[in-house]
Design a protein around this motif. Structure first.
Motif, PDB file in Angstrom:
ATOM      1  N   LEU A  14       0.774  -1.151   0.130  1.00 20.50           N
ATOM      2  CA  LEU A  14      -0.040  -0.062   0.050  1.00 20.50           C
ATOM      3  C   LEU A  14       0.835   1.297   0.035  1.00 20.50           C
ATOM      4  CD1 LEU A  14      -2.897  -0.747   2.516  1.00 20.50           C
ATOM      5  CD2 LEU A  14      -3.099  -0.464  -0.004  1.00 20.50           C
ATOM      6  N   LEU A  15       2.054   1.409   0.832  1.00 15.02           N
ATOM      7  CA  LEU A  15       2.953   2.331   0.722  1.00 15.02           C
ATOM      8  C   LEU A  15       3.509   2.602  -0.559  1.00 15.02           C
ATOM      9  CD1 LEU A  15       4.627   2.125   4.035  1.00 15.02           C
ATOM     10  CD2 LEU A  15       3.401   4.021   3.435  1.00 15.02           C
ATOM     11  N   ALA A  16       3.663   1.730  -1.016  1.00 10.22           N
ATOM     12  CA  ALA A  16       4.429   1.666  -2.715  1.00 10.22           C
ATOM     13  C   ALA A  16       3.261   2.244  -3.781  1.00 10.22           C
ATOM     14  CB  ALA A  16       4.974   0.410  -3.141  1.00 10.22           C
ATOM     15  N   LEU A  17       2.062   2.240  -3.420  1.00 12.10           N
ATOM     16  CA  LEU A  17       0.883   2.594  -4.243  1.00 12.10           C
ATOM     17  C   LEU A  17       0.448   3.974  -4.171  1.00 12.10           C
ATOM     18  CD1 LEU A  17      -1.335  -0.726  -4.506  1.00 12.10           C
ATOM     19  CD2 LEU A  17       0.335   0.420  -6.436  1.00 12.10           C
ATOM     20  N   THR A  18       0.400   4.379  -2.720  1.00  9.98           N
ATOM     21  CA  THR A  18      -0.162   5.399  -2.124  1.00  9.98           C
ATOM     22  C   THR A  18       0.574   6.688  -1.950  1.00  9.98           C
ATOM     23  OG1 THR A  18      -0.281   4.697   0.053  1.00  9.98           O
ATOM     24  CG2 THR A  18      -2.043   4.071  -1.349  1.00  9.98           C
ATOM     25  N   ALA A  19       1.886   6.622  -1.739  1.00  7.43           N
ATOM     26  CA  ALA A  19       2.503   7.838  -1.101  1.00  7.43           C
ATOM     27  C   ALA A  19       2.972   8.685  -2.582  1.00  7.43           C
ATOM     28  CB  ALA A  19       3.978   7.407  -0.883  1.00  7.43           C
ATOM     29  N   THR A  20       1.771   9.276  -3.059  1.00  5.72           N
ATOM     30  CA  THR A  20       1.649  10.148  -4.108  1.00  5.72           C
ATOM     31  C   THR A  20       1.750  11.749  -4.052  1.00  5.72           C
ATOM     32  OG1 THR A  20      -0.697   9.795  -4.400  1.00  5.72           O
ATOM     33  CG2 THR A  20       0.619   8.047  -5.665  1.00  5.72           C
ATOM     34  N   ALA A  21       2.125  12.368  -4.884  1.00  6.86           N
ATOM     35  CA  ALA A  21       2.298  13.934  -4.739  1.00  6.86           C
ATOM     36  C   ALA A  21       0.536  14.276  -4.894  1.00  6.86           C
ATOM     37  CB  ALA A  21       2.760  14.445  -6.251  1.00  6.86           C
ATOM     38  N   LEU A  22       0.491  15.208  -3.998  1.00  7.65           N
ATOM     39  CA  LEU A  22      -0.939  15.691  -3.656  1.00  7.65           C
ATOM     40  C   LEU A  22      -0.841  17.175  -4.444  1.00  7.65           C
ATOM     41  CD1 LEU A  22      -1.635  15.035  -0.176  1.00  7.65           C
ATOM     42  CD2 LEU A  22      -2.401  13.914  -2.210  1.00  7.65           C
ATOM     43  N   ARG A  23      -2.100  17.575  -5.086  1.00 12.10           N
ATOM     44  CA  ARG A  23      -2.255  18.953  -5.701  1.00 12.10           C
ATOM     45  C   ARG A  23      -2.739  19.540  -4.544  1.00 12.10           C
ATOM     46  NH1 ARG A  23      -1.410  16.170  -9.932  1.00 12.10           N
ATOM     47  NH2 ARG A  23      -0.537  17.024 -11.714  1.00 12.10           N
ATOM     48  N   ALA A  24      -2.864  21.145  -4.556  1.00 12.04           N
ATOM     49  CA  ALA A  24      -3.649  21.728  -3.501  1.00 12.04           C
ATOM     50  C   ALA A  24      -4.940  21.556  -3.977  1.00 12.04           C
ATOM     51  CB  ALA A  24      -3.349  23.247  -3.847  1.00 12.04           C
ATOM     52  N   GLU A  25      -6.029  21.312  -2.843  1.00 14.00           N
ATOM     53  CA  GLU A  25      -7.333  20.824  -2.945  1.00 14.00           C
ATOM     54  C   GLU A  25      -7.889  21.832  -3.575  1.00 14.00           C
ATOM     55  OE1 GLU A  25      -8.548  18.358   0.003  1.00 14.00           O
ATOM     56  OE2 GLU A  25      -6.504  17.711   0.539  1.00 14.00           O
ATOM     57  N   GLU A  26      -8.888  21.835  -4.474  1.00 12.04           N
ATOM     58  CA  GLU A  26      -9.748  22.674  -5.051  1.00 12.04           C
ATOM     59  C   GLU A  26     -10.905  22.812  -4.526  1.00 12.04           C
ATOM     60  OE1 GLU A  26      -7.259  24.748  -6.281  1.00 12.04           O
ATOM     61  OE2 GLU A  26      -9.179  25.350  -7.008  1.00 12.04           O
ATOM     62  N   ALA A 237       8.878  13.169   9.575  1.00 13.26           N
ATOM     63  CA  ALA A 237       8.755  14.789  10.078  1.00 13.26           C
ATOM     64  C   ALA A 237       7.919  15.384   9.118  1.00 13.26           C
ATOM     65  CB  ALA A 237      10.074  15.409  10.110  1.00 13.26           C
ATOM     66  N   TRP A 238       7.831  15.317   7.882  1.00 11.51           N
ATOM     67  CA  TRP A 238       7.285  16.063   6.762  1.00 11.51           C
ATOM     68  C   TRP A 238       5.801  15.432   6.909  1.00 11.51           C
ATOM     69  CZ3 TRP A 238       7.982  20.737   5.513  1.00 11.51           C
ATOM     70  CH2 TRP A 238       9.322  21.315   5.302  1.00 11.51           C
ATOM     71  N   TYR A 239       5.614  14.355   6.914  1.00 11.78           N
ATOM     72  CA  TYR A 239       4.070  13.536   7.003  1.00 11.78           C
ATOM     73  C   TYR A 239       3.709  14.001   8.154  1.00 11.78           C
ATOM     74  CZ  TYR A 239       5.226  10.338   2.854  1.00 11.78           C
ATOM     75  OH  TYR A 239       5.279   9.886   1.878  1.00 11.78           O
ATOM     76  N   ARG A 240       4.228  14.100   9.192  1.00  9.22           N
ATOM     77  CA  ARG A 240       3.828  14.690  10.536  1.00  9.22           C
ATOM     78  C   ARG A 240       3.080  16.081  10.425  1.00  9.22           C
ATOM     79  NH1 ARG A 240       4.388  12.088  14.890  1.00  9.22           N
ATOM     80  NH2 ARG A 240       6.533  11.300  14.511  1.00  9.22           N
ATOM     81  N   ALA A 241       4.031  16.900   9.761  1.00  9.14           N
ATOM     82  CA  ALA A 241       3.852  18.434   9.889  1.00  9.14           C
ATOM     83  C   ALA A 241       2.222  18.367   8.882  1.00  9.14           C
ATOM     84  CB  ALA A 241       4.635  19.190   9.130  1.00  9.14           C
ATOM     85  N   ALA A 242       2.353  17.775   7.946  1.00  7.20           N
ATOM     86  CA  ALA A 242       1.136  17.871   6.993  1.00  7.20           C
ATOM     87  C   ALA A 242      -0.063  17.296   7.858  1.00  7.20           C
ATOM     88  CB  ALA A 242       1.382  17.381   5.566  1.00  7.20           C
ATOM     89  N   ALA A 243       0.185  16.242   8.664  1.00  2.00           N
ATOM     90  CA  ALA A 243      -0.807  15.537   9.090  1.00  2.00           C
ATOM     91  C   ALA A 243      -1.602  16.262  10.078  1.00  2.00           C
ATOM     92  CB  ALA A 243      -0.398  14.257   9.523  1.00  2.00           C
ATOM     93  N   LYS A 244      -0.736  17.062  10.943  1.00  2.00           N
ATOM     94  CA  LYS A 244      -1.094  17.900  12.011  1.00  2.00           C
ATOM     95  C   LYS A 244      -1.980  19.213  11.128  1.00  2.00           C
ATOM     96  CE  LYS A 244       2.046  16.910  15.562  1.00  2.00           C
ATOM     97  NZ  LYS A 244       3.177  17.087  16.216  1.00  2.00           N
ATOM     98  N   HIS A 245      -1.732  19.412   9.894  1.00  2.00           N
ATOM     99  CA  HIS A 245      -2.314  20.512   9.220  1.00  2.00           C
ATOM    100  C   HIS A 245      -3.647  19.860   8.610  1.00  2.00           C
ATOM    101  CE1 HIS A 245       1.356  23.096   9.191  1.00  2.00           C
ATOM    102  NE2 HIS A 245       0.661  23.341  10.238  1.00  2.00           N
ATOM    103  N   GLY A 246      -3.952  18.529   8.834  1.00  2.00           N
ATOM    104  CA  GLY A 246      -5.097  17.946   8.300  1.00  2.00           C
ATOM    105  C   GLY A 246      -4.940  17.302   6.756  1.00  2.00           C
ATOM    106  N   ALA A 247      -3.735  17.133   6.425  1.00  2.00           N
ATOM    107  CA  ALA A 247      -3.691  16.554   4.828  1.00  2.00           C
ATOM    108  C   ALA A 247      -4.163  14.978   5.306  1.00  2.00           C
ATOM    109  CB  ALA A 247      -2.481  16.925   4.408  1.00  2.00           C
ATOM    110  N   ARG A 248      -4.943  14.464   4.699  1.00  5.30           N
ATOM    111  CA  ARG A 248      -5.571  12.883   4.872  1.00  5.30           C
ATOM    112  C   ARG A 248      -4.745  12.139   4.235  1.00  5.30           C
ATOM    113  NH1 ARG A 248     -10.910  12.766   1.267  1.00  5.30           N
ATOM    114  NH2 ARG A 248      -9.979  12.374  -0.903  1.00  5.30           N
ATOM    115  N   ARG A 249      -3.969  12.379   3.227  1.00  2.00           N
ATOM    116  CA  ARG A 249      -3.072  11.477   2.470  1.00  2.00           C
ATOM    117  C   ARG A 249      -1.673  11.452   3.560  1.00  2.00           C
ATOM    118  NH1 ARG A 249      -3.167   8.403  -1.750  1.00  2.00           N
ATOM    119  NH2 ARG A 249      -5.369   8.135  -1.002  1.00  2.00           N
TER     120      ARG A 249
END
Length: 334
Positions: A14-26, A237-249
């Motif tokens: 699953l990690l190999a399939l889902t750690a993908t780039a995210l665009r700013a959500e519109e 560290a980066w995932y944690r920062a984004a996760a705390k800001h609410g980025a679900r992926r």
């Protein structure tokens, strides 16, 4: 094979399939910025008082006299019901008047109303027209939104090169969403030659401004070793920062790293907590992953995880914070 080994193998796939780039959500909900809290170009009178902080009667008087900044401010207030009763028709009237006089912030706001169907119905042709008018005047928010229309084929044929060009214009002015989306184009080689170094450059610019999607994308860069050395602790560290800001992926990816103990000690409680937050936010893969994690947790671990899920502050997650509409590509109060 035992169940734990199967679960870990499933997680790695699953990690190999889902750690993908995210665009700013519109399409996420955007809360209105309280009038006058952020000084912006076009919101000043000759004595430097923001238009949005003037008494309503004075702004109406100025708007009726043809002042585009006052017309724009009134239109914004009517659009979101700030200090006046919400009225899309009044918002459309005042924003159209200001936009027609060439006032770029009003052109962005008017385009936003048409894009979101706030002017009676969704009208992407009008949205495209007004975003272009403001973008050609150099408005960074408009350039970002105009590029987004080309990337997503909103009212125009999809053109990644045009999207990249407009994103770059906005990114060079510091627009975080444009910086992130330009990074994704370089990351994926859409409209431009794939270049992980440039993807990293633009992601880092946006992440430095606290944009959750960019922080998540920095995690992907470090997890996958795209143009940099693989560095799982930095990815965490980066995932944690984004996760705390609410980025679900990012919440999902962080949970999976805890599940397999990559970049952090193996921790089923933290894995379940972050996957639970991702699932609650609507990530389509998180619910299935929760079942995988739950199957190997003890009852005590489940109780701890559920307690953490019930306490957002305990995870350091920001709650009730309003977003800047300007940087989020929303309506401008100027």
């Amino acid at each position: 094979m035992n169940r734990s080994y199967l679960s870990a193998s499933f997680a790695i796939v699953l990690l190999a399939l889902t750690a993908t780039a995210l665009r700013a959500e519109e399409n996420k909900a955007i809360l209105p910025q309280p009038a006058g809290t952020v000084p912006q170009v076009g919101d000043k009178t000759p004595n430097a008082q923001p238009i949005s902080q003037m008494p309503l009667a004075e702004r109406i008087s100025r708007a009726e006299a043809g002042d585009p900044a006052a017309q724009n401010s009134l239109g914004y207030n009517y659009a979101f019901g700030i200090g006046v009763q919400h009225d899309d028709e009044e918002a459309l009237k005042w924003l159209t008047a200001a936009a027609s006089s060439g006032f770029a912030p009003a052109q962005v706001n008017l385009a936003y109303l048409y894009e979101k169907g706030r002017a009676g119905k969704v009208d992407l042709t009008q949205a495209f027209r007004w975003y272009r008018a403001a973008a050609e005047q150099g408005d960074a928010a408009a350039q970002y939104k105009f590029g987004n229309m080309y990337e997503l084929a909103l009212g125009v044929k999809r053109d990644y090169l045009e999207a990249a060009n407009w994103y770059r214009n906005a990114a060079e002015q510091g627009n975080a969403n444009a910086q992130n989306n330009l990074g994704t184009l370089y990351h994926q080689g859409l409209g431009v030659q794939r270049d992980y170094a440039l993807a990293f450059y633009w992601y880092s610019k946006a992440a430095a401004q606290g944009l959750a999607e960019a922080e998540s994308n920095m995690g992907v860069i470090y997890e996958k070793g795209l143009g940099v050395e693989k560095d799982y602790p930095r990815a965490v560290a980066w995932y944690r920062a984004a996760a705390k800001h609410g980025a679900r992926r990012a919440q999902y990816n962080l949970g999976m790293l805890y599940f397999i103990g990559r970049g952090v000690p193996l921790d089923y409680v933290s894995a379940y907590m972050w996957l639970g937050r991702s699932a609650a936010a609507g990530d389509p893969l998180a619910a299935q992953s929760l079942k995988t994690v739950a199957a190997i947790m003890t009852p005590h671990q489940k109780l701890l995880a559920l307690a953490q899920l019930a306490n957002p502050q305990g995870a350091g997650i920001a709650t009730g914070q309003q977003q800047s509409l300007f940087t989020a590509g929303g309506i401008e109060n100027q």
